[in-house]
Design a protein around this motif. Structure first.
Motif, PDB file in Angstrom:
ATOM      1  N   CYS A  34      33.373 -25.361 -22.542  1.00 36.32           N
ATOM      2  CA  CYS A  34      32.337 -25.410 -23.570  1.00 36.32           C
ATOM      3  C   CYS A  34      31.452 -26.622 -23.350  1.00 36.32           C
ATOM      4  O   CYS A  34      31.849 -27.588 -22.701  1.00 36.32           O
ATOM      5  CB  CYS A  34      32.956 -25.463 -24.966  1.00 36.32           C
ATOM      6  N   CYS A  35      30.263 -26.531 -23.895  1.00 36.65           N
ATOM      7  CA  CYS A  35      29.344 -27.664 -23.871  1.00 36.65           C
ATOM      8  C   CYS A  35      28.387 -27.492 -25.045  1.00 36.65           C
ATOM      9  O   CYS A  35      27.539 -26.587 -25.048  1.00 36.65           O
ATOM     10  CB  CYS A  35      28.582 -27.722 -22.553  1.00 36.65           C
ATOM     11  N   LEU A  36      28.549 -28.325 -26.059  1.00 35.80           N
ATOM     12  CA  LEU A  36      27.678 -28.303 -27.227  1.00 35.80           C
ATOM     13  C   LEU A  36      26.492 -29.217 -26.946  1.00 35.80           C
ATOM     14  O   LEU A  36      26.660 -30.418 -26.763  1.00 35.80           O
ATOM     15  CB  LEU A  36      28.432 -28.760 -28.475  1.00 35.80           C
ATOM     16  N   MET A  37      25.325 -28.616 -26.910  1.00 31.27           N
ATOM     17  CA  MET A  37      24.084 -29.357 -26.675  1.00 31.27           C
ATOM     18  C   MET A  37      23.359 -29.525 -28.015  1.00 31.27           C
ATOM     19  O   MET A  37      23.711 -28.867 -28.992  1.00 31.27           O
ATOM     20  CB  MET A  37      23.216 -28.582 -25.678  1.00 31.27           C
ATOM     21  N   PRO A  38      22.341 -30.374 -28.088  1.00 32.55           N
ATOM     22  CA  PRO A  38      21.642 -30.570 -29.362  1.00 32.55           C
ATOM     23  C   PRO A  38      21.072 -29.288 -29.975  1.00 32.55           C
ATOM     24  O   PRO A  38      21.022 -29.157 -31.193  1.00 32.55           O
ATOM     25  CB  PRO A  38      20.527 -31.552 -28.997  1.00 32.55           C
ATOM     26  N   ASN A 102      24.573 -29.362 -17.809  1.00 26.78           N
ATOM     27  CA  ASN A 102      23.501 -29.264 -18.795  1.00 26.78           C
ATOM     28  C   ASN A 102      23.101 -30.608 -19.401  1.00 26.78           C
ATOM     29  O   ASN A 102      21.912 -30.906 -19.468  1.00 26.78           O
ATOM     30  CB  ASN A 102      23.910 -28.276 -19.893  1.00 26.78           C
ATOM     31  N   PRO A 103      24.050 -31.431 -19.863  1.00 25.76           N
ATOM     32  CA  PRO A 103      23.651 -32.726 -20.444  1.00 25.76           C
ATOM     33  C   PRO A 103      22.968 -33.649 -19.424  1.00 25.76           C
ATOM     34  O   PRO A 103      22.119 -34.452 -19.805  1.00 25.76           O
ATOM     35  CB  PRO A 103      24.981 -33.329 -20.915  1.00 25.76           C
ATOM     36  N   ILE A 104      23.302 -33.528 -18.152  1.00 24.34           N
ATOM     37  CA  ILE A 104      22.638 -34.321 -17.116  1.00 24.34           C
ATOM     38  C   ILE A 104      21.193 -33.856 -16.962  1.00 24.34           C
ATOM     39  O   ILE A 104      20.256 -34.658 -16.962  1.00 24.34           O
ATOM     40  CB  ILE A 104      23.386 -34.222 -15.769  1.00 24.34           C
ATOM     41  N   ARG A 105      21.015 -32.533 -16.852  1.00 21.90           N
ATOM     42  CA  ARG A 105      19.659 -31.967 -16.709  1.00 21.90           C
ATOM     43  C   ARG A 105      18.783 -32.307 -17.908  1.00 21.90           C
ATOM     44  O   ARG A 105      17.575 -32.470 -17.772  1.00 21.90           O
ATOM     45  CB  ARG A 105      19.723 -30.453 -16.524  1.00 21.90           C
ATOM     46  N   GLU A 111      26.492 -38.706 -16.005  1.00 20.28           N
ATOM     47  CA  GLU A 111      27.674 -38.027 -15.470  1.00 20.28           C
ATOM     48  C   GLU A 111      28.137 -36.966 -16.469  1.00 20.28           C
ATOM     49  O   GLU A 111      28.181 -37.233 -17.673  1.00 20.28           O
ATOM     50  CB  GLU A 111      28.826 -39.025 -15.247  1.00 20.28           C
ATOM     51  N   ALA A 112      28.516 -35.809 -15.980  1.00 16.84           N
ATOM     52  CA  ALA A 112      28.962 -34.724 -16.865  1.00 16.84           C
ATOM     53  C   ALA A 112      30.129 -35.170 -17.743  1.00 16.84           C
ATOM     54  O   ALA A 112      30.220 -34.783 -18.916  1.00 16.84           O
ATOM     55  CB  ALA A 112      29.351 -33.498 -16.044  1.00 16.84           C
ATOM     56  N   TRP A 115      29.563 -36.741 -21.337  1.00 17.45           N
ATOM     57  CA  TRP A 115      29.155 -35.967 -22.514  1.00 17.45           C
ATOM     58  C   TRP A 115      30.397 -35.605 -23.323  1.00 17.45           C
ATOM     59  O   TRP A 115      31.250 -34.853 -22.873  1.00 17.45           O
ATOM     60  CB  TRP A 115      28.378 -34.721 -22.110  1.00 17.45           C
ATOM     61  N   ARG A 116      30.465 -36.139 -24.494  1.00 15.55           N
ATOM     62  CA  ARG A 116      31.652 -36.055 -25.345  1.00 15.55           C
ATOM     63  C   ARG A 116      31.980 -34.635 -25.810  1.00 15.55           C
ATOM     64  O   ARG A 116      33.136 -34.304 -26.059  1.00 15.55           O
ATOM     65  CB  ARG A 116      31.417 -36.972 -26.540  1.00 15.55           C
ATOM     66  N   TRP A 117      30.964 -33.785 -25.952  1.00 16.82           N
ATOM     67  CA  TRP A 117      31.161 -32.465 -26.545  1.00 16.82           C
ATOM     68  C   TRP A 117      31.163 -31.373 -25.483  1.00 16.82           C
ATOM     69  O   TRP A 117      30.500 -30.354 -25.592  1.00 16.82           O
ATOM     70  CB  TRP A 117      30.109 -32.223 -27.621  1.00 16.82           C
ATOM     71  N   SER A 118      31.935 -31.617 -24.440  1.00 17.86           N
ATOM     72  CA  SER A 118      32.067 -30.627 -23.375  1.00 17.86           C
ATOM     73  C   SER A 118      33.481 -30.672 -22.814  1.00 17.86           C
ATOM     74  O   SER A 118      34.247 -31.592 -23.095  1.00 17.86           O
ATOM     75  CB  SER A 118      31.029 -30.892 -22.269  1.00 17.86           C
ATOM     76  N   SER A 119      33.782 -29.693 -22.019  1.00 14.78           N
ATOM     77  CA  SER A 119      35.102 -29.610 -21.397  1.00 14.78           C
ATOM     78  C   SER A 119      35.138 -30.265 -20.021  1.00 14.78           C
ATOM     79  O   SER A 119      36.114 -30.118 -19.291  1.00 14.78           O
ATOM     80  CB  SER A 119      35.529 -28.146 -21.289  1.00 14.78           C
ATOM     81  N   ALA A 120      34.100 -31.009 -19.672  1.00 18.00           N
ATOM     82  CA  ALA A 120      34.006 -31.609 -18.334  1.00 18.00           C
ATOM     83  C   ALA A 120      35.184 -32.528 -18.015  1.00 18.00           C
ATOM     84  O   ALA A 120      35.717 -32.493 -16.909  1.00 18.00           O
ATOM     85  CB  ALA A 120      32.688 -32.364 -18.181  1.00 18.00           C
ATOM     86  N   ARG A 121      35.601 -33.342 -18.967  1.00 19.99           N
ATOM     87  CA  ARG A 121      36.723 -34.265 -18.692  1.00 19.99           C
ATOM     88  C   ARG A 121      38.025 -33.503 -18.447  1.00 19.99           C
ATOM     89  O   ARG A 121      38.855 -33.916 -17.643  1.00 19.99           O
ATOM     90  CB  ARG A 121      36.883 -35.270 -19.838  1.00 19.99           C
ATOM     91  N   PHE A 122      38.194 -32.374 -19.132  1.00 16.03           N
ATOM     92  CA  PHE A 122      39.371 -31.531 -18.927  1.00 16.03           C
ATOM     93  C   PHE A 122      39.394 -31.003 -17.495  1.00 16.03           C
ATOM     94  O   PHE A 122      40.429 -31.014 -16.829  1.00 16.03           O
ATOM     95  CB  PHE A 122      39.339 -30.372 -19.935  1.00 16.03           C
ATOM     96  N   TRP A 123      38.244 -30.535 -17.000  1.00 13.74           N
ATOM     97  CA  TRP A 123      38.171 -29.918 -15.679  1.00 13.74           C
ATOM     98  C   TRP A 123      38.061 -30.924 -14.541  1.00 13.74           C
ATOM     99  O   TRP A 123      38.654 -30.739 -13.486  1.00 13.74           O
ATOM    100  CB  TRP A 123      36.994 -28.941 -15.616  1.00 13.74           C
ATOM    101  N   TYR A 124      37.286 -31.990 -14.728  1.00 14.82           N
ATOM    102  CA  TYR A 124      37.000 -32.898 -13.616  1.00 14.82           C
ATOM    103  C   TYR A 124      37.896 -34.132 -13.582  1.00 14.82           C
ATOM    104  O   TYR A 124      38.060 -34.744 -12.534  1.00 14.82           O
ATOM    105  CB  TYR A 124      35.538 -33.333 -13.651  1.00 14.82           C
TER     106      TYR A 124
END
Length: 159
Positions: A34-38, A102-105, A111-112, A115-124
Motif C-alpha cells: 500500500c501507499c497512501l498519497m495526499p 510514487n512519493p519519490i516522483r 527514498e521510498a 514515506w511513512r504511509w507505505s509498505s516500502a519498509r516491509f518489502w525493502y
C-alpha cells in the motif's frame, strides 16, 4: 490530476492507514502493499472470494474513512476504483515498485522507505508487520489458476 489533497495531516494519514489494515482483517483481505498519497491510495490486495471480496473491502474502507475522518463529507472518494488483475510475479513486483516510488516522483521523499504511509519498509528493509503479507500462496500466479484474486487498485479522492 486535480484531486483534492485530503491526506496531508500526519494524524489523518496514520488513522487512514490503520483503518486500511483493520478493515482488511475484518474482511479477510490480504494486503501485500500500500501507499497512501495526499490525494490517492495505491493498494495491492487479494481475496479468496475474488472481485466480490475486493469490492466489499474497498467499499468498507472508503465508508469508514469518510465517516470517521471526514464526518460523512460527501464525495471524499471517487465512486469507483481502478482494479487491475495481477497475473504474474513479474507484474506483481512491477506494481509494487511503481507504488513505492510514487512519493519519490511526487517530491515528498528522496527514498521510498522514508514515506511513512507505505509498505516500502516491509518489502525493502524487511521491517516486520502484522498487517502485511508477502505470500501469495492462495493464488497461483504462474499457472493463472485462481483460487483467489490478487489485484492492484488505485483509489483517488474526489475533486
Amino acid at each position: 490530476k486535480g484531486y483534492e489533497r485530503l491526506f496531508v495531516e500526519q494524524d489523518t494519514c496514520d488513522e487512514a492507514t490503520s483503518m486500511l489494515f483493520r478493515v482488511a482483517k475484518n474482511t479477510k483481505t490480504a494486503v501485500m502493499g500500500c501507499c497512501l498519497m495526499p490525494s490517492h491510495l495505491h493498494l495491492i490486495a487479494g481475496h479468496n472470494d475474488g472481485g466480490k471480496g475486493i469490492s466489499k473491502y474497498m467499499q468498507s474502507f472508503k465508508s469508514l474513512v469518510s465517516h470517521m475522518l471526514f464526518k460523512d463529507r460527501h464525495g471524499v472518494w471517487m465512486p469507483r476504483f481502478d482494479d487491475v488483475i495481477i497475473a504474474s510475479e513479474r507484474v506483481f513486483l512491477d506494481k509494487l515498485d511503481y507504488m513505492h516510488e510514487n512519493p519519490i516522483r511526487a517530491g515528498l521523499v528522496s527514498e521510498a522507505t522514508d514515506w511513512r504511509w507505505s509498505s516500502a519498509r516491509f518489502w525493502y528493509l524487511d521491517e516486520p508487520s502484522d498487517a502485511l503479507t508477502s505470500t501469495t500462496d492462495w493464488v497461483d500466479l504462474k499457472s493463472g489458476a485462481r483460487r483467489g484474486r490478487l489485484a492492484s487498485t488505485s483509489e483517488d479522492s474526489a475533486t
